[in-house]
Enzyme design. Structure first.
Site, short mmCIF file in Angstrom:
data_model
loop_
_atom_site.label_atom_id
_atom_site.label_comp_id
_atom_site.label_asym_id
_atom_site.label_seq_id
_atom_site.Cartn_x
_atom_site.Cartn_y
_atom_site.Cartn_z
N ASP A 67 19.05 33.88 38.47
CA ASP A 67 18.07 34.68 37.74
C ASP A 67 17.33 35.67 38.62
O ASP A 67 17.40 35.60 39.85
CB ASP A 67 17.07 33.76 37.00
CG ASP A 67 16.66 32.56 37.83
OD1 ASP A 67 16.80 32.60 39.07
OD2 ASP A 67 16.19 31.57 37.25
N GLU B 289 14.55 29.17 28.91
CA GLU B 289 13.37 28.46 28.43
C GLU B 289 13.73 27.59 27.22
O GLU B 289 14.78 27.80 26.59
CB GLU B 289 12.28 29.48 28.05
CG GLU B 289 11.81 30.36 29.21
CD GLU B 289 10.85 29.66 30.16
OE1 GLU B 289 10.92 28.43 30.33
OE2 GLU B 289 10.00 30.37 30.75
N HIS C 227 13.19 24.04 31.81
CA HIS C 227 14.11 25.18 31.93
C HIS C 227 15.06 25.00 33.12
O HIS C 227 14.71 24.40 34.13
CB HIS C 227 13.38 26.54 31.98
CG HIS C 227 12.65 26.85 33.24
ND1 HIS C 227 11.40 27.43 33.27
CD2 HIS C 227 12.98 26.71 34.56
CE1 HIS C 227 11.00 27.63 34.51
NE2 HIS C 227 11.94 27.20 35.31
N ASN D 157 8.84 22.75 32.08
CA ASN D 157 9.16 22.63 30.65
C ASN D 157 10.64 22.35 30.41
O ASN D 157 11.12 22.44 29.29
CB ASN D 157 8.76 23.92 29.91
CG ASN D 157 9.48 25.15 30.46
OD1 ASN D 157 10.33 25.04 31.34
ND2 ASN D 157 9.14 26.32 29.94
C1 F6R Z 1 14.99 29.63 40.07
C2 F6R Z 1 15.29 28.87 38.87
C3 F6R Z 1 14.27 28.00 38.25
C4 F6R Z 1 13.65 27.01 39.25
C5 F6R Z 1 12.60 26.16 38.58
C6 F6R Z 1 11.93 25.21 39.54
O1 F6R Z 1 16.10 30.41 40.46
O2 F6R Z 1 16.36 28.99 38.38
O3 F6R Z 1 14.86 27.27 37.20
O4 F6R Z 1 14.66 26.20 39.78
O5 F6R Z 1 11.62 27.00 38.00
O6 F6R Z 1 11.24 25.94 40.50
P1 F6R Z 1 10.57 25.22 41.76
O7 F6R Z 1 11.69 24.70 42.57
O8 F6R Z 1 9.80 26.31 42.44
O9 F6R Z 1 9.71 24.13 41.21
#
Ligand code: F6R
Length: 249
Positions: free
Chosen positions: A66, A142, A137, A135
């Site tokens: 992403d 989402e 994701h 959440n």
């Molecule tokens: C980032 C991504 C997100 C993160 C998730 C957890 O490329 O795909 O799904 O893996 O938001 O983020 P952290 O590791 O910062 O808690």
């Protein structure tokens, strides 16, 4: 079943070993990569292991999950910048083969279509790394994102923007939209390593455990993937029943 390791460092060691083994077995493998706090120790350990073993990563290709819409690759909070900082700049990656969605494309819909197509044209992802949002994701898919989605534009939820505001000077600076690889793109990866560490992931891990295959809990899609490992640490496992965990050394 969740594989539970002592701490993020033990998780990073395990994940790095899997990556190293893949590179030895298939030097031109296609990696699916994530960003975020969870991945920082993983990439640090991986870089150490690759250097210590004198491995060549120049034949690898990679596709990131992403990118924030509106942030260019040289913006310090962009995921492109993150990847250079934590991984690509440390090893002999061929940057022409490391793909990150473009946060500032001329035609974003076309870019999304081409991103999923490029993954398929390259033969699909061999190993996908995934973190998880508070959440549920994965990527920036989402809750409510259809499980058959391809790369698309997503409106970030308020919770995701609040969670990620720690990286920005103020909430106003957190982008409201992102490009994310779709659920189907993720599901087509041959192997997936789902990783969650820290006390702030205990709630979502418990919710994932309790959830059926449900688009409101995106990570639950992985329960139907034939080759996914759920890799977590003690803190993230705090609310799981003993029957759901396998303790690792
Ligand atoms: C980032 C991504 C997100 C993160 C998730 C957890 O490329 O795909 O799904 O893996 O938001 O983020 P952290 O590791 O910062 O808690």
């Amino acid at each position: 079943m969740f594989l539970v390791f002592k701490d993020p460092s033990a998780v990073a060691q395990f994940v790095s070993e899997r990556l190293v083994q893949l590179i030895k077995d298939k030097p031109a493998a296609i990696l699916g990569l994530a960003t975020g706090s969870t991945m920082e120790p993983v990439y640090e350990r991986f870089c150490q292991d690759v250097k210590a073993q004198g491995l060549d990563v120049s034949q690898l290709s990679s596709f990131n999950l992403d990118e924030y819409i509106g942030l260019s690759a040289d913006h310090p909070q962009s995921y492109h910048y993150y990847m250079n900082r934590y991984l690509f700049d440390h090893l002999n990656f061929a940057k022409s083969k490391t793909f990150v969605p473009d946060g500032t494309p001329v035609d974003v819909e076309l870019h999304c279509e081409q991103y999923s197509q490029k993954i398929m044209d390259n033969g699909g992802i061999d190993l996908q790394l995934l973190g998880v949002g508070g959440n549920g994701h994965i990527g920036f898919n989402e809750p409510g994102t259809p499980f058959d989605s391809r790369t698309h534009v997503i409106d970030l939820s308020v919770q995701t923007r609040i969670d990620n505001s720690r990286f920005f000077d103020s909430m106003d600076e957190v982008p409201t939209r992102a490009v994310t690889m779709g659920m189907k793109d993720i599901m087509e990866a041959k192997q997936i390593l789902f990783i969650a560490t820290g006390a702030n992931k205990a709630d979502v891990v418990a919710a994932l455990y309790a959830s059926d295959y449900d688009e409101q809990m995106p990570a639950s899609m992985l329960k139907r993937h034939p080759n996914t490992l759920f890799i977590i640490d003690e803190k993230a496992a705090a609310q799981l029943p003993a029957s759901a965990v396998q303790r690792m050394a």
